[in-house]
Design an enzyme around this catalytic site. Structure first.
Site, PDB file in Angstrom:
ATOM      1  NE  ARG A 127       7.963 -39.895  -5.949  1.00 32.23           N
ATOM      2  CZ  ARG A 127       6.659 -39.995  -6.209  1.00 32.23           C
ATOM      3  NH1 ARG A 127       6.244 -40.173  -7.455  1.00 32.23           N
ATOM      4  NH2 ARG A 127       5.771 -39.914  -5.242  1.00 32.23           N
ATOM      5  CG  HIS A 131       9.517 -43.591  -3.031  1.00 31.26           C
ATOM      6  ND1 HIS A 131       8.399 -42.830  -2.743  1.00 31.26           N
ATOM      7  CD2 HIS A 131      10.535 -42.697  -3.131  1.00 31.26           C
ATOM      8  CE1 HIS A 131       8.722 -41.555  -2.670  1.00 31.26           C
ATOM      9  NE2 HIS A 131      10.027 -41.454  -2.913  1.00 31.26           N
ATOM     10  CD1 TRP A 270      14.702 -29.896  -5.693  1.00 34.44           C
ATOM     11  CD2 TRP A 270      13.747 -31.373  -7.072  1.00 34.44           C
ATOM     12  NE1 TRP A 270      13.853 -30.662  -4.948  1.00 34.44           N
ATOM     13  CE2 TRP A 270      13.246 -31.590  -5.769  1.00 34.44           C
ATOM     14  CE3 TRP A 270      13.282 -32.196  -8.101  1.00 34.44           C
ATOM     15  CZ2 TRP A 270      12.325 -32.583  -5.465  1.00 34.44           C
ATOM     16  CZ3 TRP A 270      12.360 -33.180  -7.818  1.00 34.44           C
ATOM     17  CH2 TRP A 270      11.879 -33.371  -6.511  1.00 34.44           C
TER      18      TRP A 270
END
Length: 375
Positions: A127, A131, A270
């Site tokens: 991540r 980002h 998820w």
């Protein structure tokens, strides 16, 4: 003149003059790594690493100790840029093998998460790479992975970056061991290691990013807002230069990790295997029945069968938008295709905002996983 400016000026003169010489005398200057013959036996870099680390720690530590302002952070960055200039002066040129060592150290740390999340730092490191790169604006020519500006406020405090201090602090441990690597290269290499060590595809990668200053930081709002719909997704990704197929492939990274109420506001994983890179994200989108979760948090979906999985509104859009659905269904049916397309799109993401002349290799490298090196 501020300390940062005083340090920055000579560094920039060194960098600019060096780059001019390289262009003038070596118009096709790319460092290549071949097997045409063994390189000269290198002298040990141990003393060099130690000297660089000691110098950086002493000077940067002094300023950080006395101030937590962006000015002090810029001073630290200037010092580290001076280290880069010093590295050039000592004719230390990192090789592919040096970057493989950095990769290996990152990979080792990913498994030292203990009770953190699902026992791996890999999803949060992925991540961070995402980002740090996804702020690129192709029209403005700003953002991307080149300057690693998430080191500075307010970018580090943007809502979309909540919780990424965990990954930045982990990467700082590697930086202390290998002070010659830029933060942009370190963070993106971390993303590569995260994907590959979680059984994902090989991600082409090459170094060449440089560290910037707080003035290079990007405004808030350039990263996806999970509460939005298909138009928002396209606005965000088209700004970076991606098409619908690449958008769907990149969102597939949600096969990994989970959401945290104290960060994004959302909650849950998820997939049932949040530390293994698969196409399960897409398969579950189409195979499970999804209902709106009844809770006090933001709108999110949960699987009706177990109630333990979640999907964001921007995830569910992939089943509703005609163009997105076509690609999402293809990835649900074919993991090999997904791996192939994700690797290409993610490698492109990691290079956003980096001038091509900065890269040290004409073509990206493929680095080996820890498991491959044992064979």
């Amino acid at each position: 003149m501020s300390i940062a400016a005083a340090l920055r000026a000579p560094v920039r003169r060194v960098v600019f003059s060096t780059s001019v010489r390289r262009v003038e005398f070596r118009p096709n200057a790319y460092r290549r790594f071949t097997t045409e013959g063994p390189p000269p036996a290198p002298k040990s870099n141990t003393a060099l690493y130690a000297g660089i680390a000691a110098f950086t720690a002493a000077v940067a530590g002094y300023y950080l100790y006395n101030s937590n302002s962006d000015t002090s952070r810029e001073a630290t960055t200037a010092v580290k840029s001076a280290v880069q200039a010093g590295k050039a002066a000592t004719k230390f040129t990192p090789t592919k093998e040096d970057y493989q060592k950095v990769y290996n150290r990152i990979a080792e740390l990913l498994d030292e998460a203990g009770d953190y999340d699902d026992g791996s730092f890999a999803p949060v490191v992925l991540r961070l790479a995402w980002h740090a790169s996804g702020t690129f604006d192709k029209d403005a020519g700003t953002g991307g992975s080149n300057f690693a500006t998430m080191r500075f406020e307010p970018e580090s405090l943007h809502g979309a970056n909540a919780g990424l201090h965990v990954a930045r602090e982990l990467m700082e441990k590697v930086k202390q061991e290998y002070p010659w690597i830029s933060y942009g290269d370190l963070w993106t290499l971390g993303g590569v290691a995260a994907v590959q060590e979680m059984a994902g595809p090989k991600i082409p990668w090459r170094p060449g990013r440089i560290d910037g200053f707080a003035s290079d930081a990007t405004p808030d709002g350039r990263l996806p807002d999970a509460s939005q719909g298909s138009q928002h997704i396209r606005d965000i990704f088209y700004r970076m230069g991606f098409n619908d197929q690449e958008i769907v492939a990149l969102i597939g990274a949600h096969a990994l990790g989970r959401c945290h109420p104290d960060r994004s506001g959302y909650e849950g994983p998820w997939t049932f295997s949040p530390t293994t890179f698969t196409n399960d994200f897409y398969k579950l989108l189409f195979e499970e029945k999804w209902v709106w979760k009844k809770w006090n948090g933001p709108k999110q979906l949960q699987d009706k069968k177990t109630g333990s999985l979640m999907m964001l509104p921007t995830d569910y859009v992939l089943t509703q938008d005609k163009s997105f659905k076509k690609y999402a269904k293809a990835y649900a049916d074919d993991q090999t295709l997904f791996f192939q397309d994700f690797a290409a799109a993610f490698a492109k993401l990691l290079e956003l905002g980096v001038p091509s002349q900065q890269f040290v290799a004409a073509e990206p490298w493929t680095l080996k996983t820890l498991e491959e090196q044992k064979a």
